[in-house]
Design a protein around this motif. Structure first.
Motif, PDB file in Angstrom:
ATOM      1  N   CYS A 142      49.314  14.615 -46.182  1.00 54.25           N
ATOM      2  CA  CYS A 142      50.745  14.261 -46.386  1.00 54.25           C
ATOM      3  C   CYS A 142      51.190  14.360 -45.040  1.00 54.25           C
ATOM      4  O   CYS A 142      51.131  15.331 -44.158  1.00 54.25           O
ATOM      5  N   CYS A 157      52.098   5.609 -44.117  1.00 55.40           N
ATOM      6  CA  CYS A 157      51.303   6.564 -44.549  1.00 55.40           C
ATOM      7  C   CYS A 157      50.189   5.981 -45.302  1.00 55.40           C
ATOM      8  O   CYS A 157      50.457   5.451 -46.570  1.00 55.40           O
ATOM      9  N   CYS A 179      49.475   8.675 -53.500  1.00 59.43           N
ATOM     10  CA  CYS A 179      50.534   9.549 -53.570  1.00 59.43           C
ATOM     11  C   CYS A 179      51.798   8.673 -54.384  1.00 59.43           C
ATOM     12  O   CYS A 179      52.171   7.488 -53.753  1.00 59.43           O
ATOM     13  N   THR A 186      58.709  14.521 -49.878  1.00 63.21           N
ATOM     14  CA  THR A 186      59.506  13.132 -49.790  1.00 63.21           C
ATOM     15  C   THR A 186      59.311  12.281 -50.598  1.00 63.21           C
ATOM     16  O   THR A 186      59.761  11.126 -50.728  1.00 63.21           O
ATOM     17  N   CYS A 243      60.224   8.541 -48.778  1.00 70.67           N
ATOM     18  CA  CYS A 243      59.024   7.895 -49.350  1.00 70.67           C
ATOM     19  C   CYS A 243      59.288   7.531 -51.079  1.00 70.67           C
ATOM     20  O   CYS A 243      58.838   6.285 -51.360  1.00 70.67           O
TER      21      CYS A 243
HETATM   22  S1  SF4 Z   1      53.808   8.773 -48.885  1.00 64.99           S
HETATM   23 FE1  SF4 Z   1      55.233  10.620 -48.105  1.00 64.99          FE
HETATM   24  S2  SF4 Z   1      54.975  12.365 -49.386  1.00 64.99           S
HETATM   25 FE2  SF4 Z   1      53.250  10.888 -49.851  1.00 64.99          FE
HETATM   26  S3  SF4 Z   1      51.607  11.757 -48.605  1.00 64.99           S
HETATM   27 FE3  SF4 Z   1      52.628  10.018 -47.474  1.00 64.99          FE
HETATM   28  S4  SF4 Z   1      54.151  11.158 -46.251  1.00 64.99           S
HETATM   29 FE4  SF4 Z   1      53.383  12.714 -47.874  1.00 64.99          FE
END
Ligand code: SF4
Length: 389
Positions: free
Chosen positions: A314, A329, A336, A345, A353
Motif C-alpha cells: 500500500c 498505485c 485493492c 484510503t 482511493c
Molecule cells: S489503491 Fe490506495 S489504499 Fe489501495 S494499495 Fe494503493 S494506495 Fe493503498
C-alpha cells in the motif's frame, strides 16, 4: 433543492471554468485538504474542467485515513475485551489494522457498535453501568467539539464506565508539514470549510505569510470548489499569498467561540502520528490532565505500539501527501478494492482511493493513457459538464 441546486448549476460552472481559463497564464499546483472536497472534485470531474496548466493534488484530508495503524490496533484490542462495548462511527469498522479490522472483531463476538454521535456512546454507558463503554474519538477539528462534549458530560455525571480512544488531528500543522517537505509542489491550498467553521481561519494567516502560499477557505459543492480554485489562482497570478474566505455563508474569521472553548477545556495540543505520513509535532489533540481518567489507553493500560507496519504493497502515504494519484498505485482496482482494501484510503467514504474507485473506475485507464497536458479542457471545448457526471 434549496442550498444545493444553486451550487451545482451547470451554466454557472461553465462561467467559472471560462473565468479560470482566462485567468491562468502558467502552471500552478493546488491542494485540497478535505476528503469531502476530494470526493466532490472526483465525482463532478472538476479537475478535468480546468486548464491544462492547473493541477489539483489531494492532501491528507480524510480523518479516517490518517488515523495511525497503532490506534486501529489499540481499538481492536479494546473491542475484543469481554468487558468493553466499543463504539465508533461506521467508517472506522473496515479500516485495516495490522492483521484485522473492527468488523472482524465484531463478527467474532466483540461488542462493537456503530453510533452517530459520541453522545450516543455516553447514553449507552449511562444505561449499562456494568459495561465499560469506549468511544473511538477520531477526526479533525470538526469532530472535536462533540467529542469534548461527550467527555465533559461523562465527567459531570461521574460516569466512570465511559472513556475515549483519542486520535484527533489538526489541519494547520499538516499544511506546514507538507510545505516543509523538500518534495512539496503545492503552491496554493483550498482549506476545508467545515474545519474553519469551528476554528475560524486566523491560524492560517502566519502559514500563508511564512510559506508565501495563498489559502482559500472553500466549501464542498462544485461551484464552491470552482470559485475557491479561481480565488486561489487569482492570488497566484497576482503574486499575492493571503487567506481568503470563499465559504463566507458558513465560515466566520474567528469560527465558533463556544465550540473552541469546549475543545480547549477538555483537550490540549499534542504530537500525533499520521498514518502513512509519520509523526507531526503538535498536530493533534489529547485529553488534558483533568480529563485523563477518560483516556481509554490509560484506563486499560494499553502498551505503546509505535511502529506498526502498513501493508507493504500500500502506498497510501504517498497518496495522502499528494505524491501519487490513486489510479497510479499498481494495486488500485485489482488487489485493492473497497471489498478487499489494502489501505485506509480505499475504505473510508472520504478516502482518495475510494473516490477514484467509486467515480472513475471505468475511465482511469483512458486517463492514464493520455497525459493531462494533452487532455481536453472546458476552455478548449472538450471538458465535461459537472452536472452530468
Ligand atoms: S489503491 Fe490506495 S489504499 Fe489501495 S494499495 Fe494503493 S494506495 Fe493503498
Amino acid at each position: 433543492m434549496k442550498f444545493l441546486d444553486e451550487y451545482r448549476d451547470p451554466e454557472a460552472a461553465r462561467t467559472l471554468t471560462r473565468a479560470i481559463a482566462q485567468l491562468t497564464t502558467r502552471p500552478w499546483t493546488l491542494m485540497e485538504v478535505c476528503g469531502g472536497q476530494t470526493h466532490a472534485i472526483v465525482k463532478y470531474g472538476l479537475d478535468e474542467l480546468l486548464p491544462r496548466e492547473v493541477t489539483l493534488l489531494h492532501g491528507p484530508g480524510c480523518p479516517v485515513c490518517v488515523t495511525p495503524i497503532e490506534k486501529i490496533d489499540a481499538a481492536l484490542e479494546l473491542a475484543a475485551r469481554p468487558d468493553v462495548t466499543f463504539c465508533s462511527f461506521g467508517d472506522m469498522l473496515r479500516v485495516p489494522g495490522t492483521d484485522r479490522d473492527l468488523l472482524s472483531v465484531k463478527a467474532a463476538g466483540g461488542d462493537v457498535r456503530v453510533v452517530y454521535s459520541p453522545l450516543d456512546a455516553v447514553k449507552i454507558a449511562r444505561r449499562h453501568p456494568a459495561r465499560q463503554v469506549v468511544f473511538f474519538a477520531v477526526g479533525f477539528e470538526t469532530t472535536a467539539p462533540a467529542n469534548a462534549m461527550a467527555v465533559y458530560e461523562a465527567r459531570r455525571e461521574r460516569l466512570d464506565n465511559f472513556s475515549i480512544l483519542v486520535s484527533h488531528v489538526l489541519v494547520p500543522p499538516a499544511l506546514e508539514a507538507i510545505l516543509s517537505s523538500p518534495r512539496c509542489r503545492v503552491q496554493g491550498f483550498l482549506a476545508a470549510g467545515h474545519v474553519c467553521a469551528v476554528m475560524g481561519y486566523r491560524e492560517y494567516v502566519p502559514i500563508a505569510e511564512r510559506y508565501r502560499v495563498p489559502i482559500v477557505v472553500t466549501g464542498f459543492e462544485p461551484l464552491d470548489l470552482l470559485q475557491g480554485i479561481y480565488m486561489c489562482l487569482k492570488q497566484l497570478e497576482e503574486g499575492r499569498a493571503e487567506v481568503e474566505n470563499q465559504y463566507s455563508r458558513v465560515v466566520a474569521r474567528d469560527g465558533n467561540g463556544p465550540a473552541q472553548r469546549l475543545v480547549a477545556e477538555v483537550f490540549e495540543v499534542t504530537d500525533r502520528n499520521w498514518r502513512g505520513i509519520g509523526r507531526i509535532g503538535m498536530s493533534g489533540l489529547g485529553l488534558r490532565p483533568d480529563y485523563r481518567t477518560f483516556d481509554a489507553e490509560r484506563r486499560f493500560a494499553l502498551a505503546r505500539r509505535d511502529g506498526a507496519a502498513e501493508d507493504s504493497e500500500c502506498q497510501s502515504g504517498l497518496v495522502l501527501q499528494g505524491l501519487l494519484r490513486p489510479p497510479d498505485c499498481p494495486a488500485f482496482g485489482t488487489r485493492c478494492t473497497p471489498d478487499h482494501p489494502l489501505g485506509a484510503t480505499m475504505v473510508s467514504s472520504e478516502g482518495a482511493c475510494a473516490a477514484y474507485f467509486q467515480h472513475r473506475r471505468g475511465t482511469v485507464g483512458a486517463q492514464h493513457a493520455v497525459p493531462k497536458d494533452r487532455r481536453g479542457t472546458e476552455a478548449d471545448g472538450a471538458g465535461r459538464s459537472p452536472s452530468e457526471r
